[in-house]
Enzyme design. Structure first.
Site, PDB file in Angstrom:
ATOM      1  N   LYS A   1       0.172   5.162   8.173  1.00  0.00           N
ATOM      2  CA  LYS A   1       0.783   5.520   6.880  1.00  0.00           C
ATOM      3  C   LYS A   1      -0.304   5.661   5.812  1.00  0.00           C
ATOM      4  CE  LYS A   1       1.954   1.948   4.706  1.00  0.00           C
ATOM      5  NZ  LYS A   1       1.362   0.931   3.846  1.00  0.00           N
TER       6      LYS A   1
ATOM      7  N   THR B   1       0.880  -1.179   0.000  1.00  0.00           N
ATOM      8  CA  THR B   1       0.000   0.000   0.000  1.00  0.00           C
ATOM      9  C   THR B   1       0.909   1.217   0.000  1.00  0.00           C
ATOM     10  OG1 THR B   1      -1.637  -1.205   1.287  1.00  0.00           O
ATOM     11  CG2 THR B   1      -1.890   1.190   1.148  1.00  0.00           C
TER      12      THR B   1
ATOM     13  N   LYS C   1      -7.250   1.427  -3.267  1.00  0.00           N
ATOM     14  CA  LYS C   1      -6.892   0.962  -1.916  1.00  0.00           C
ATOM     15  C   LYS C   1      -7.149   2.076  -0.887  1.00  0.00           C
ATOM     16  CE  LYS C   1      -4.907  -1.373   1.445  1.00  0.00           C
ATOM     17  NZ  LYS C   1      -5.375  -2.616   2.045  1.00  0.00           N
TER      18      LYS C   1
HETATM   19  P1  NAP Z   1       5.533  -6.292   7.258  1.00  0.00           P
HETATM   20  O1  NAP Z   1       5.278  -7.526   8.032  1.00  0.00           O
HETATM   21  O2  NAP Z   1       6.267  -5.167   7.891  1.00  0.00           O
HETATM   22  O3  NAP Z   1       6.237  -6.696   5.877  1.00  0.00           O
HETATM   23  C1  NAP Z   1       6.984  -5.836   5.073  1.00  0.00           C
HETATM   24  C2  NAP Z   1       8.265  -6.556   4.734  1.00  0.00           C
HETATM   25  O4  NAP Z   1       8.996  -5.791   3.776  1.00  0.00           O
HETATM   26  C3  NAP Z   1       9.168  -6.724   5.959  1.00  0.00           C
HETATM   27  O5  NAP Z   1       9.539  -8.075   6.077  1.00  0.00           O
HETATM   28  C4  NAP Z   1      10.340  -5.808   5.655  1.00  0.00           C
HETATM   29  O6  NAP Z   1      11.573  -6.267   6.129  1.00  0.00           O
HETATM   30  C5  NAP Z   1      10.352  -5.804   4.149  1.00  0.00           C
HETATM   31  N1  NAP Z   1      11.006  -4.607   3.631  1.00  0.00           N
HETATM   32  C6  NAP Z   1      10.712  -3.320   3.908  1.00  0.00           C
HETATM   33  N2  NAP Z   1      11.545  -2.513   3.226  1.00  0.00           N
HETATM   34  C7  NAP Z   1      12.372  -3.307   2.526  1.00  0.00           C
HETATM   35  C8  NAP Z   1      13.433  -3.065   1.653  1.00  0.00           C
HETATM   36  N3  NAP Z   1      13.834  -1.822   1.360  1.00  0.00           N
HETATM   37  N4  NAP Z   1      14.049  -4.123   1.097  1.00  0.00           N
HETATM   38  C9  NAP Z   1      13.661  -5.380   1.395  1.00  0.00           C
HETATM   39  N5  NAP Z   1      12.660  -5.678   2.232  1.00  0.00           N
HETATM   40  C10 NAP Z   1      12.025  -4.650   2.789  1.00  0.00           C
HETATM   41  O7  NAP Z   1       4.127  -5.688   6.757  1.00  0.00           O
HETATM   42  P2  NAP Z   1       2.843  -6.452   6.148  1.00  0.00           P
HETATM   43  O8  NAP Z   1       1.775  -6.504   7.180  1.00  0.00           O
HETATM   44  O9  NAP Z   1       3.265  -7.694   5.459  1.00  0.00           O
HETATM   45  O10 NAP Z   1       2.368  -5.347   5.095  1.00  0.00           O
HETATM   46  C11 NAP Z   1       3.064  -5.109   3.882  1.00  0.00           C
HETATM   47  C12 NAP Z   1       2.352  -4.006   3.096  1.00  0.00           C
HETATM   48  O11 NAP Z   1       1.012  -4.428   2.803  1.00  0.00           O
HETATM   49  C13 NAP Z   1       2.212  -2.689   3.864  1.00  0.00           C
HETATM   50  O12 NAP Z   1       2.312  -1.608   2.958  1.00  0.00           O
HETATM   51  C14 NAP Z   1       0.809  -2.757   4.455  1.00  0.00           C
HETATM   52  O13 NAP Z   1       0.267  -1.475   4.665  1.00  0.00           O
HETATM   53  C15 NAP Z   1       0.070  -3.522   3.367  1.00  0.00           C
HETATM   54  N6  NAP Z   1      -1.066  -4.344   3.783  1.00  0.00           N
HETATM   55  C16 NAP Z   1      -1.037  -5.075   4.932  1.00  0.00           C
HETATM   56  C17 NAP Z   1      -2.139  -5.839   5.286  1.00  0.00           C
HETATM   57  C18 NAP Z   1      -2.161  -6.662   6.553  1.00  0.00           C
HETATM   58  O14 NAP Z   1      -3.278  -7.064   6.968  1.00  0.00           O
HETATM   59  N7  NAP Z   1      -1.032  -6.949   7.185  1.00  0.00           N
HETATM   60  C19 NAP Z   1      -3.262  -5.885   4.458  1.00  0.00           C
HETATM   61  C20 NAP Z   1      -3.250  -5.161   3.281  1.00  0.00           C
HETATM   62  C21 NAP Z   1      -2.140  -4.394   2.945  1.00  0.00           C
HETATM   63  P3  NAP Z   1      11.874  -6.521   7.704  1.00  0.00           P
HETATM   64  O15 NAP Z   1      11.478  -7.937   7.911  1.00  0.00           O
HETATM   65  O16 NAP Z   1      13.306  -6.239   7.856  1.00  0.00           O
HETATM   66  O17 NAP Z   1      10.997  -5.528   8.461  1.00  0.00           O
END
Ligand code: NAP
Length: 293
Positions: A245, A102, A177
């Site tokens: 965010k 997102t 979104k």
């Molecule tokens: P998350 O658990 O924080 O996953 C993001 C991953 O991306 C982390 O493992 C992070 O690494 C990695 N990352 C960030 N920057 C990076 C970079 N520069 N290079 C390589 N890896 C990188 O978050 P999430 O819940 O999966 O959500 C991911 C996205 O989807 C977000 O934008 C969120 O708003 C969106 N989203 C989430 C949900 C939900 O229910 N969770 C639903 C819809 C949309 P690290 O492991 O080192 O932190």
């Protein structure tokens, strides 16, 4: 542009709550999978099942026909796509780049433009459905990009979601979104207020949920997030800091369009307050804490 088939090499970058499940479905479907994540350990389970680890986003791009990203914030997306060792610089012409983070609509447009200049196709494809939707491969996927790129990406997207719609050109997926997040923002405020009211009125909130969870108020926020609240489960399915965010992006876009959104602004204010109190890494359902002070 590449045509996707079962031997299409897929890259996946960002293996957090959502990405780890989504990448798992791609691997289970039989695609050769290249992975990278900022923290190496989050790739271990996928590597044990046959995914190949690479040390940078550029290395993933160099050996993949399709690259999917599921990162945290717009600045992560900018770095991974537009950095010196990024996806646009390192992908071979014909590659398809799919950002499912997102992120900001304007950034999605910029990436699509720069990708096109290199003979690549980039689409924005954010999702809804939460951690459970990612686990069950039942995500709603909102796509912005060209018809051709959408159809080329569809076989891979279908491994992660069931409701996959092209909303318009680059950035339209992210705008859609934002509509989703705007609806959720006021809905979760209502869910928390309804459950706090039930508690104060001396009702049994579980019994209340049995009634109202099956009526006109039913939905994911009430039934799933409300259920977690009543179980005192504030663990993150969706991090509060990520929701903040999203609300910030939506408010900035609304201001740019001169659209007043008091419900959205209120939700952002409450969430900002909770994050300042240390709840940023809790799940979005921790908004309930505001009413329990
Ligand atoms: P998350 O658990 O924080 O996953 C993001 C991953 O991306 C982390 O493992 C992070 O690494 C990695 N990352 C960030 N920057 C990076 C970079 N520069 N290079 C390589 N890896 C990188 O978050 P999430 O819940 O999966 O959500 C991911 C996205 O989807 C977000 O934008 C969120 O708003 C969106 N989203 C989430 C949900 C939900 O229910 N969770 C639903 C819809 C949309 P690290 O492991 O080192 O932190």
């Amino acid at each position: 542009m590449n045509t996707v088939s079962s031997n299409t090499r897929v890259g996946f970058i960002g293996l957090g709550i959502m990405g780890s499940s989504m990448a798992g479905h791609i691997l289970a479907a039989g695609y050769p999978l290249n992975v990278y994540n900022r923290s190496r350990d989050k790739a271990d389970a996928l590597v044990a099942k046959g995914a190949v680890w690479h040390a940078t986003p550029g290395e993933v791009a160099a050996v993949s026909d399709v690259v999917i990203t599921m990162l945290g914030y717009p600045h992560d997306v900018e770095q991974v796509y537009l950095g010196d060792d990024g996806l646009v610089a390192r992908s071979a012409p014909g590659a398809i780049l799919i950002d499912m983070t997102t992120s900001s609509p304007a950034l999605a447009e910029r990436i699509a433009e720069q990708a096109a200049q290199k003979g690549l196709q980039a689409i924005d494809a954010p999702v809804s459905g939460g951690d459970a939707g990612a686990r069950d491969a039942k995500l709603a996927i909102m796509v912005g990009g060209s018809q051709a790129a959408f159809h080329a990406a569809l076989p891979v997207l279908q491994k992660m979601g069931t409701n996959i719609v092209l909303q318009g050109g680059p950035g339209a997926g992210q705008h859609t979104k934002m509509c989703n997040q705007i609806v959720i923002a006021s809905t979760i405020v209502g869910v928390c207020e309804g459950l706090a009211y039930a508690d104060k009125a001396g009702l049994d909130p579980d019994t209340v949920l049995k009634s109202i969870g099956g009526g006109a108020a039913s939905g994911f926020q009430l039934n799933v997030m409300g259920g977690r609240i009543l179980q005192n489960n504030f663990a993150p399915g969706f991090y509060m800091e990520h929701f903040i965010k999203d609300l910030g992006i939506a408010l900035a876009e609304a201001a740019r369009m001169q659209l007043d959104m008091p419900g959205l602004a209120l939700a952002k204010k409450l969430y900002d307050q909770l994050a300042a109190e240390g709840y940023g890494r809790s799940g979005t359902q921790a908004l309930y804490k505001y009413y329990k002070k």
